[in-house]
Design a protein around this motif. Structure first.
Motif, PDB file in Angstrom:
ATOM      1  N   HIS A  86       0.788  -1.228   0.000  1.00  0.00           N
ATOM      2  CA  HIS A  86       0.000   0.000   0.000  1.00  0.00           C
ATOM      3  C   HIS A  86       0.823   1.283   0.000  1.00  0.00           C
ATOM      4  O   HIS A  86       0.326   2.326  -0.390  1.00  0.00           O
ATOM      5  N   LEU A  87       2.062   1.199   0.499  1.00  0.00           N
ATOM      6  CA  LEU A  87       2.894   2.398   0.535  1.00  0.00           C
ATOM      7  C   LEU A  87       3.971   2.392  -0.549  1.00  0.00           C
ATOM      8  O   LEU A  87       4.784   3.323  -0.621  1.00  0.00           O
ATOM      9  N   GLY A  88       3.998   1.331  -1.379  1.00  0.00           N
ATOM     10  CA  GLY A  88       4.926   1.273  -2.504  1.00  0.00           C
ATOM     11  C   GLY A  88       6.383   1.182  -2.092  1.00  0.00           C
ATOM     12  O   GLY A  88       7.266   1.634  -2.834  1.00  0.00           O
ATOM     13  N   GLY A  89       6.661   0.619  -0.931  1.00  0.00           N
ATOM     14  CA  GLY A  89       8.032   0.564  -0.456  1.00  0.00           C
ATOM     15  C   GLY A  89       8.486  -0.840  -0.137  1.00  0.00           C
ATOM     16  O   GLY A  89       7.913  -1.836  -0.590  1.00  0.00           O
ATOM     17  N   SER A  90       9.532  -0.938   0.651  1.00  0.00           N
ATOM     18  CA  SER A  90      10.093  -2.228   1.047  1.00  0.00           C
ATOM     19  C   SER A  90      10.542  -2.130   2.491  1.00  0.00           C
ATOM     20  O   SER A  90      10.745  -1.036   3.022  1.00  0.00           O
ATOM     21  N   ILE A  91      10.672  -3.291   3.136  1.00  0.00           N
ATOM     22  CA  ILE A  91      11.129  -3.351   4.519  1.00  0.00           C
ATOM     23  C   ILE A  91      12.030  -4.562   4.678  1.00  0.00           C
ATOM     24  O   ILE A  91      11.784  -5.618   4.091  1.00  0.00           O
ATOM     25  N   ARG A  92      13.070  -4.393   5.460  1.00  0.00           N
ATOM     26  CA  ARG A  92      13.973  -5.513   5.722  1.00  0.00           C
ATOM     27  C   ARG A  92      14.509  -5.395   7.144  1.00  0.00           C
ATOM     28  O   ARG A  92      14.536  -4.303   7.731  1.00  0.00           O
ATOM     29  N   CYS A  93      14.936  -6.548   7.664  1.00  0.00           N
ATOM     30  CA  CYS A  93      15.513  -6.608   9.002  1.00  0.00           C
ATOM     31  C   CYS A  93      17.010  -6.867   8.843  1.00  0.00           C
ATOM     32  O   CYS A  93      17.416  -7.808   8.153  1.00  0.00           O
ATOM     33  N   VAL A  94      17.804  -6.029   9.497  1.00  0.00           N
ATOM     34  CA  VAL A  94      19.259  -6.105   9.361  1.00  0.00           C
ATOM     35  C   VAL A  94      19.840  -6.763  10.605  1.00  0.00           C
ATOM     36  O   VAL A  94      19.442  -6.444  11.731  1.00  0.00           O
ATOM     37  N   ASP A  95      20.756  -7.691  10.393  1.00  0.00           N
ATOM     38  CA  ASP A  95      21.426  -8.363  11.499  1.00  0.00           C
ATOM     39  C   ASP A  95      22.370  -7.383  12.188  1.00  0.00           C
ATOM     40  O   ASP A  95      23.268  -6.825  11.558  1.00  0.00           O
ATOM     41  N   THR A  96      22.182  -7.164  13.499  1.00  0.00           N
ATOM     42  CA  THR A  96      23.030  -6.225  14.242  1.00  0.00           C
ATOM     43  C   THR A  96      23.990  -6.943  15.184  1.00  0.00           C
ATOM     44  O   THR A  96      24.424  -6.397  16.196  1.00  0.00           O
ATOM     45  N   ALA A  97      24.282  -8.172  14.887  1.00  0.00           N
ATOM     46  CA  ALA A  97      25.276  -8.949  15.650  1.00  0.00           C
ATOM     47  C   ALA A  97      24.919  -9.032  17.134  1.00  0.00           C
ATOM     48  O   ALA A  97      25.750  -8.792  18.012  1.00  0.00           O
ATOM     49  N   GLY A  98      23.674  -9.350  17.414  1.00  0.00           N
ATOM     50  CA  GLY A  98      23.248  -9.543  18.802  1.00  0.00           C
ATOM     51  C   GLY A  98      22.982  -8.280  19.586  1.00  0.00           C
ATOM     52  O   GLY A  98      22.732  -8.331  20.784  1.00  0.00           O
ATOM     53  N   ALA A  99      23.053  -7.114  18.937  1.00  0.00           N
ATOM     54  CA  ALA A  99      22.823  -5.841  19.642  1.00  0.00           C
ATOM     55  C   ALA A  99      21.462  -5.274  19.278  1.00  0.00           C
ATOM     56  O   ALA A  99      21.344  -4.208  18.701  1.00  0.00           O
ATOM     57  N   GLY A 100      20.403  -5.983  19.578  1.00  0.00           N
ATOM     58  CA  GLY A 100      19.058  -5.506  19.284  1.00  0.00           C
ATOM     59  C   GLY A 100      18.623  -5.833  17.866  1.00  0.00           C
ATOM     60  O   GLY A 100      19.183  -6.713  17.196  1.00  0.00           O
ATOM     61  N   ALA A 101      17.604  -5.137  17.382  1.00  0.00           N
ATOM     62  CA  ALA A 101      17.042  -5.355  16.046  1.00  0.00           C
ATOM     63  C   ALA A 101      16.982  -4.021  15.303  1.00  0.00           C
ATOM     64  O   ALA A 101      16.771  -2.971  15.905  1.00  0.00           O
ATOM     65  N   LEU A 102      17.138  -4.091  13.982  1.00  0.00           N
ATOM     66  CA  LEU A 102      17.093  -2.896  13.132  1.00  0.00           C
ATOM     67  C   LEU A 102      16.200  -3.198  11.936  1.00  0.00           C
ATOM     68  O   LEU A 102      16.481  -4.121  11.170  1.00  0.00           O
ATOM     69  N   PHE A 103      15.102  -2.435  11.797  1.00  0.00           N
ATOM     70  CA  PHE A 103      14.217  -2.548  10.651  1.00  0.00           C
ATOM     71  C   PHE A 103      14.384  -1.291   9.795  1.00  0.00           C
ATOM     72  O   PHE A 103      14.363  -0.168  10.318  1.00  0.00           O
ATOM     73  N   ILE A 104      14.560  -1.498   8.482  1.00  0.00           N
ATOM     74  CA  ILE A 104      14.751  -0.390   7.553  1.00  0.00           C
ATOM     75  C   ILE A 104      13.579  -0.373   6.575  1.00  0.00           C
ATOM     76  O   ILE A 104      13.352  -1.341   5.842  1.00  0.00           O
ATOM     77  N   ILE A 105      12.819   0.722   6.609  1.00  0.00           N
ATOM     78  CA  ILE A 105      11.703   0.917   5.677  1.00  0.00           C
ATOM     79  C   ILE A 105      12.162   1.879   4.587  1.00  0.00           C
ATOM     80  O   ILE A 105      12.682   2.957   4.876  1.00  0.00           O
ATOM     81  N   ARG A 106      11.954   1.476   3.327  1.00  0.00           N
ATOM     82  CA  ARG A 106      12.343   2.307   2.188  1.00  0.00           C
ATOM     83  C   ARG A 106      11.073   2.698   1.443  1.00  0.00           C
ATOM     84  O   ARG A 106      10.343   1.827   0.951  1.00  0.00           O
ATOM     85  N   LEU A 107      10.773   4.008   1.361  1.00  0.00           N
ATOM     86  CA  LEU A 107       9.522   4.483   0.786  1.00  0.00           C
ATOM     87  C   LEU A 107       9.805   5.558  -0.262  1.00  0.00           C
ATOM     88  O   LEU A 107      10.765   6.333  -0.121  1.00  0.00           O
ATOM     89  N   PRO A 108       8.958   5.638  -1.290  1.00  0.00           N
ATOM     90  CA  PRO A 108       9.066   6.781  -2.201  1.00  0.00           C
ATOM     91  C   PRO A 108       8.654   8.064  -1.472  1.00  0.00           C
ATOM     92  O   PRO A 108       7.707   8.057  -0.680  1.00  0.00           O
ATOM     93  N   VAL A 109       9.356   9.141  -1.726  1.00  0.00           N
ATOM     94  CA  VAL A 109       9.021  10.414  -1.082  1.00  0.00           C
ATOM     95  C   VAL A 109       7.627  10.872  -1.494  1.00  0.00           C
ATOM     96  O   VAL A 109       6.885  11.435  -0.689  1.00  0.00           O
ATOM     97  N   THR A 110       7.250  10.566  -2.741  1.00  0.00           N
ATOM     98  CA  THR A 110       5.906  10.892  -3.223  1.00  0.00           C
ATOM     99  C   THR A 110       5.259   9.618  -3.737  1.00  0.00           C
ATOM    100  O   THR A 110       5.768   8.973  -4.659  1.00  0.00           O
ATOM    101  N   LEU A 111       4.128   9.239  -3.142  1.00  0.00           N
ATOM    102  CA  LEU A 111       3.395   8.049  -3.574  1.00  0.00           C
ATOM    103  C   LEU A 111       2.491   8.446  -4.737  1.00  0.00           C
ATOM    104  O   LEU A 111       1.634   9.322  -4.601  1.00  0.00           O
ATOM    105  N   ALA A 112       2.663   7.780  -5.889  1.00  0.00           N
ATOM    106  CA  ALA A 112       1.980   8.206  -7.112  1.00  0.00           C
ATOM    107  C   ALA A 112       0.488   7.894  -7.084  1.00  0.00           C
ATOM    108  O   ALA A 112      -0.354   8.724  -7.430  1.00  0.00           O
ATOM    109  N   ALA A 113       0.115   6.682  -6.698  1.00  0.00           N
ATOM    110  CA  ALA A 113      -1.286   6.242  -6.787  1.00  0.00           C
ATOM    111  C   ALA A 113      -1.899   6.215  -5.397  1.00  0.00           C
ATOM    112  O   ALA A 113      -1.233   5.882  -4.419  1.00  0.00           O
ATOM    113  N   PRO A 114      -3.191   6.532  -5.261  1.00  0.00           N
ATOM    114  CA  PRO A 114      -3.835   6.466  -3.937  1.00  0.00           C
ATOM    115  C   PRO A 114      -4.046   5.022  -3.504  1.00  0.00           C
ATOM    116  O   PRO A 114      -4.104   4.118  -4.316  1.00  0.00           O
TER     117      PRO A 114
END
Length: 634
Positions: free
Chosen positions: A598-626
């Motif tokens: 729905h937001l036209g992006g992607s999400i991934r979880c990055v391995d932080t070598a046992g120091a918690g969790a890191l989620f990275i969301i990648r989104l277009p600055v402008t979403l073209a379609a509603p």
């Protein structure tokens, strides 16, 4: 010592003693008020936190069920089974229903009823055991209220039924199974046959969890829109309308409180029948056709607890008052004895002076000077001692008495002065003085109201974003700040700090409601799974722009991280390490659906070598379609 001098000393002692008594009583009075107000503030805070906690539990349970119902409706097994030709594949649909019911606790039934009201597929659940109801046991539900009402709610909206007790074969099931139903029409906004998908859910475990957290100070209650109790510390008052006991409603038990609840959505810390009461009207549906779908969540503190706090505050204030009286009384007595002794010595010296005056005039003058010096010395010492005592008492009493008089008595005194002026003949100067003082009071009140108004606007903005699907341009920092404010009660009960590191210049044009919900799920997931009870930690929300017109949002914590056995499937549905704590494993799955579908992006979880969790969301600055639908994809 002469009688007149002794009488003067006694009058002086009585006057000083009266002042000591007044000061001690005033100190005790203001101390009692402060102590009692402090204890009552603690009760108000406990009631507000408890009410917010219960509201969150109920809304989260209902919200998860709405999501589950949509997942069931879009599951491949249900879609293929209902679309099968020439006759629907009942076994495939039943197996899918069974899989969902065995994964999520507390389901009683999952059914698909065709548009004529006939149950075509029905699976009953007892605990985690599924029972597929055969054809000859399925019934015609065309006359049942929930089937009729559900046909009035167009998809994607979901019908939520009133709560009642589960009935089997005409009898109420015991132990009681508080039941409510969620229904979603099929064949309107999808390619499925026309009918209604219905789940029956047992609210008993949720109500028990709420009841188990009650204590002697705050007890939670849940009432339906008609004022009957679904949950009450006295079990005999629950389910009165179902059991035929109409006298157990709040209207009968406490008419004043019921009248207040009809005219106000919430109150905090009001007295009804001696008990300190807070309540909130909790909406389960925003659909105007479902106006009756709400609860009253109420917390009460018994009158006995308030009286106990009052008595404890009174005891401590009385002890301080008694101590002040003892110290002050001793000082008065010591001063009186000293003055009596000094007066006696002076009298004796004067007598000796008279006897020796005839012998030596010079000695008489010297003696007179000595007496005068001695008198001045005693007087200066007495005044110095009294000054230090008065200064100490004034220092101790200045802040509480001055503040209390300014806050509590100031405006009331002005009102009393104005009343007297009205009776005696109001003058312009008296009216101007009252108006000027009132304006200052209003200014002080407005300053606090403006701060409260800022919080209200922040929550209003936050709630509006969650209820609209529009694509709008907004600063990301504002969205994160609003989210941080909404999570404040949850963060307050933990030892975890939420830190935002988002530039004020970063603006996105997308669906703020979905993005806010995705970030909230990630933060709540970190709070629930990343930290043990009482463990300190930090959750960061960061954001930056990439070179190709995308925004990257990082949600990172320093907790325990993701278990190795689920790292490769953390976004799959029903994957969780805390199923025993009531988690369904849908949080990260829904985040993935919202971000990618729905937001036209992607999400991934990055391995932080046992120091918690890191989620990275990648989104277009402008979403073209509603966004066309908020339903998660299967």
């Amino acid at each position: 010592m002469s009688q007149s001098l002794n009488r003067n000393l006694q009058l002086r002692m009585l006057f000083i003693g009266f002042l000591v008594l007044c000061c001690s009583l005033l100190t005790g009075y203001f101390l009692y008020n402060k102590l009692f107000e402090g204890r009552m503030q603690g009760i108000w805070d406990a009631q507000e936190n408890r009410r917010a906690e219960v509201s969150e539990l109920i809304l989260r349970e209902v919200g998860d069920l709405e999501t589950l119902l949509r997942l069931i409706a879009t599951d491949d097994g249900v879609v293929e089974g209902l679309q099968a030709e020439p006759v629907l594949n009942q076994d495939l649909v039943a197996r899918t229903f069974s899989r969902f019911g065995q994964t999520v606790k507390n389901f009683l039934q999952i059914r698909w009823i065709d548009d004529s009201g006939i149950e075509r597929v029905r699976v009953d659940f007892s605990g985690q055991e599924a029972y597929v109801v055969p054809d000859f046991e399925r019934q015609n539900k065309s006359g049942r209220y929930y089937f009729i009402e559900s046909q009035k709610i167009m998809p994607p909206d979901i019908y939520i039924s009133p709560i009642d007790l589960n009935v089997e074969n005409g009898s109420i099931v015991t132990p009681f199974q508080p039941t409510f139903r969620l229904a979603l029409q099929t064949g309107i906004a999808d390619s499925l046959p026309k009918g209604v998908l219905i789940v029956n859910y047992n609210l008993g475990p949720l109500l028990k969890r709420i009841s188990d957290r009650n204590n002697d100070v705050t007890a939670s209650q849940v009432l339906n829109p008609e004022g009957y109790w679904l949950l009450h510390p006295q079990k005999s008052k629950e389910w009165g309308w179902v059991l035929g006991n109409r006298n157990t409603s709040l209207l009968k038990q406490n008419p004043d409180l019921w009248f207040s609840m009809q005219h106000s959505d919430s109150i905090v810390g009001e007295h009804f029948d001696g008990a300190l009461t807070s309540y909130r009207r909790l909406l389960l549906s925003g659909d105007p056709r479902q106006d009756g779908k709400f609860f009253y969540v109420m917390t009460q503190t018994p009158e006995s607890v308030i009286e106990e706090y009052r008595w404890l505050s009174l005891q401590l204030a009385a002890m301080v008052t008694f101590l002040l009286l003892m110290v002050g009384g001793y000082c008065v007595w010591w001063d009186y004895r000293t003055r009596v002794k000094v007066a006696g010595l002076n009298l004796k010296l004067r007598e000796e002076k008279d006897e020796l005056a005839k012998i030596n005039a010079d000695l008489d003058r010297s003696l007179a000077e000595q007496q005068s010096l001695q008198h001045d010395l005693v007087e200066s010492k007495r005044l110095a001692s009294l000054g230090m005592t008065v200064a100490g008492v004034a220092h101790e009493l200045n802040t509480p008495i001055g503040g209390a008089q300014l806050a509590v008595s100031g405006l009331q005194e002005k009102i009393n002065d104005l009343k007297q002026a009205l009776n005696a003949g109001l003058t312009r100067s008296a009216l101007d003085g009252y108006v000027d003082y009132s304006e200052e009071s209003v200014k002080m009140s407005m300053a606090n109201l403006e701060r409260a108004n800022a919080v209200v606007h922040s929550f209003k903005r936050f709630s509006l974003e969650r209820t609209h699907d529009d694509i709008v341009e907004f600063p990301l920092l504002q969205l994160v700040k609003d989210l941080q404010l909404s999570l404040k009660p949850r963060l307050k009960n933990s030892n975890v700090t939420l830190v935002d590191q988002v530039s004020p210049q970063l603006r996105l044009k997308t669906n703020p409601g979905l993005l806010s919900q995705a970030l909230e799920n990630l933060i709540v997931n970190a709070l629930s799974h990343g930290y043990k009870a009482g463990q300190a930690g930090t959750i960061w929300v960061k954001a930056n722009l990439t070179d190709n017109g995308y925004a990257e949002i990082h949600v990172q914590d320093d907790g325990e991280g993701i278990a190795p056995d689920i790292k490769e499937r953390e976004f799959d549905p029903f994957v969780t390490t805390a199923r025993g704590k009531g988690h369904t494993g849908l949080g990260l799955h829904l985040v993935h659906q919202w971000v990618t579908k729905h937001l036209g992006g992607s999400i991934r979880c990055v391995d932080t070598a046992g120091a918690g969790a890191l989620f990275i969301i990648r989104l277009p600055v402008t979403l073209a379609a509603p966004v066309s639908s908020l339903e998660p994809s299967s």
